[in-house]
Design a protein around this motif. Structure first.
Motif, PDB file in Angstrom:
ATOM      1  N   PRO A 226      36.847  40.361  38.719  1.00 44.94           N
ATOM      2  CA  PRO A 226      37.471  41.689  38.548  1.00 44.94           C
ATOM      3  C   PRO A 226      36.500  42.733  38.024  1.00 44.94           C
ATOM      4  CG  PRO A 226      38.910  39.965  37.702  1.00 44.94           C
ATOM      5  CD  PRO A 226      37.596  39.310  37.982  1.00 44.94           C
TER       6      PRO A 226
ATOM      7  N   ALA B  26      42.631  50.554  47.383  1.00 40.76           N
ATOM      8  CA  ALA B  26      43.791  49.740  47.736  1.00 40.76           C
ATOM      9  C   ALA B  26      43.395  48.290  47.978  1.00 40.76           C
ATOM     10  CB  ALA B  26      44.468  50.320  48.978  1.00 40.76           C
ATOM     11  N   ALA B  27      42.184  48.079  48.523  1.00 43.15           N
ATOM     12  CA  ALA B  27      41.743  46.716  48.821  1.00 43.15           C
ATOM     13  C   ALA B  27      41.405  45.932  47.545  1.00 43.15           C
ATOM     14  CB  ALA B  27      40.531  46.755  49.755  1.00 43.15           C
TER      15      ALA B  27
ATOM     16  N   ARG C 124      42.548  46.576  44.493  1.00 46.21           N
ATOM     17  CA  ARG C 124      43.611  46.602  43.493  1.00 46.21           C
ATOM     18  C   ARG C 124      44.198  45.217  43.258  1.00 46.21           C
ATOM     19  NH1 ARG C 124      49.193  47.446  43.384  1.00 46.21           N
ATOM     20  NH2 ARG C 124      49.920  48.584  41.539  1.00 46.21           N
ATOM     21  N   ARG C 125      44.281  44.420  44.327  1.00 47.69           N
ATOM     22  CA  ARG C 125      44.855  43.086  44.180  1.00 47.69           C
ATOM     23  C   ARG C 125      43.983  42.171  43.326  1.00 47.69           C
ATOM     24  NH1 ARG C 125      47.077  41.605  50.264  1.00 47.69           N
ATOM     25  NH2 ARG C 125      48.558  43.348  50.446  1.00 47.69           N
ATOM     26  N   ALA C 126      42.679  42.473  43.236  1.00 49.01           N
ATOM     27  CA  ALA C 126      41.784  41.646  42.421  1.00 49.01           C
ATOM     28  C   ALA C 126      41.840  41.998  40.953  1.00 49.01           C
ATOM     29  CB  ALA C 126      40.347  41.792  42.928  1.00 49.01           C
ATOM     30  N   GLY C 127      42.669  42.976  40.571  1.00 46.51           N
ATOM     31  CA  GLY C 127      42.763  43.397  39.171  1.00 46.51           C
ATOM     32  C   GLY C 127      41.602  44.257  38.735  1.00 46.51           C
TER      33      GLY C 127
ATOM     34  N   ASP D 288      42.469  47.297  36.558  1.00 48.21           N
ATOM     35  CA  ASP D 288      42.790  46.971  35.173  1.00 48.21           C
ATOM     36  C   ASP D 288      41.540  46.791  34.335  1.00 48.21           C
ATOM     37  OD1 ASP D 288      45.441  46.981  35.898  1.00 48.21           O
ATOM     38  OD2 ASP D 288      45.479  44.824  36.312  1.00 48.21           O
TER      39      ASP D 288
END
Length: 285
Positions: A213, A274-275, A277-280, A283
């Protein structure tokens, strides 16, 4: 009475919070999002070929020209490739440097190493770019060091742009990776060693998943900054043309077309965010 007082206190706290955050949020909305909306809207205007004045007539000519002109496609693909190359190079450099700072160096040396990483950020962007121009020249330091080995420096061009951009944005990749490695519990590495994992297995199975991340978070900076840069390519890029300097050259000639070109890096950055974002990654920013 207590409940009413508690409710009134909570309502007053919300009002104070709104009064505190309202002005900066309003300014952000007007200055950033508003200007971005106007920029994207102006991409659908046109320019009078005789007077060069902007004509506020809705049309999609600029978008169609952008999509159908091979030159613009080539520039966009070249810019995307350079941004990806800079991001990958910074990730390869940042991981061992951050690991050395967070896990190998003693606590006494961690702060000086961190200051050394941050020091280039205090120098002027132009000073650093022109310093690289001097070093990459025919009689510069790079050729002087490589000539005894029978090698030659990259000179001015696309490789020089990748090299200089990777140098400029490297601290933005090192810092989040360093923070992630510093938070990695020591007992996790010890447990991996106790289970018989070697150095490379620990790096692959323990360290990389923990810092992934942070790598994505750093890549948000390196990728987006590389997409929008146009000064470095003018200084060390030679004849290389990227989206940034293509936009700059169109601003005085055809403002709506420059706005249409400006939408390309915006779309690429939004897709990239957007790509990852799923990997955190967001955050970890």
């Amino acid at each position: 009475m207590r409940r009413a007082g508690a409710g009134g206190g909570a309502g007053g706290a919300r009002l104070r919070l709104a009064a505190l955050l309202g002005p900066p949020l309003l300014w952000l909305t007007l200055a950033y999002l508003g200007s971005l909306a106007v920029l994207l809207l102006s991409a659908f205007w046109t320019t009078d070929s005789f007077t060069s004045d902007v004509v506020r007539t809705w049309n999609t000519d600029n978008i169609q020209e952008l999509l159908t002109t091979p030159v613009y496609r080539t520039i966009a693909l070249r810019t995307l490739a350079i941004a990806v190359a800079v991001t990958l190079l910074d990730a390869l450099l940042a991981l061992p440097m951050a690991f050395c700072m967070a896990r190998v160096a003693s606590p006494r040396w961690r702060r000086p190493l961190l200051v050394a990483v941050l020091t280039p950020l205090w120098a002027s962007y132009l000073v650093k770019a022109y310093a690289w121009r001097v070093m990459l020249s025919e009689d510069g330091v790079v050729n002087s060091l490589l000539s005894p080995l029978g090698l030659h420096g990259p000179g001015y061009g696309t490789p020089a742009v990748v090299l200089v951009l990777a140098y400029l944005w490297l601290p933005y990749m090192i810092l989040p990776v360093y923070a992630a490695l510093e938070r990695l519990p020591e007992r996790t590495l010890e447990a991996s060693a106790d289970l018989g994992a070697g150095t490379w297995r620990t790096l692959r199975s323990v360290v990389l998943p923990a810092v992934r991340p942070a790598l994505f978070a750093g890549s948000v900076f390196t990728f987006s900054l590389s997409l929008g840069d146009y000064i470095t390519v003018q200084i060390v890029g030679g004849k290389t043309q990227l989206l940034g300097n293509a936009i700059a050259s169109q601003v005085t000639l055809d403002l709506p077309m420059a706005a249409a070109l400006s939408a390309v890096p915006v779309v690429l950055i939004v897709c990239y965010l957007a790509a990852v974002r799923r990997a955190g990654a967001l955050d970890a920013l």
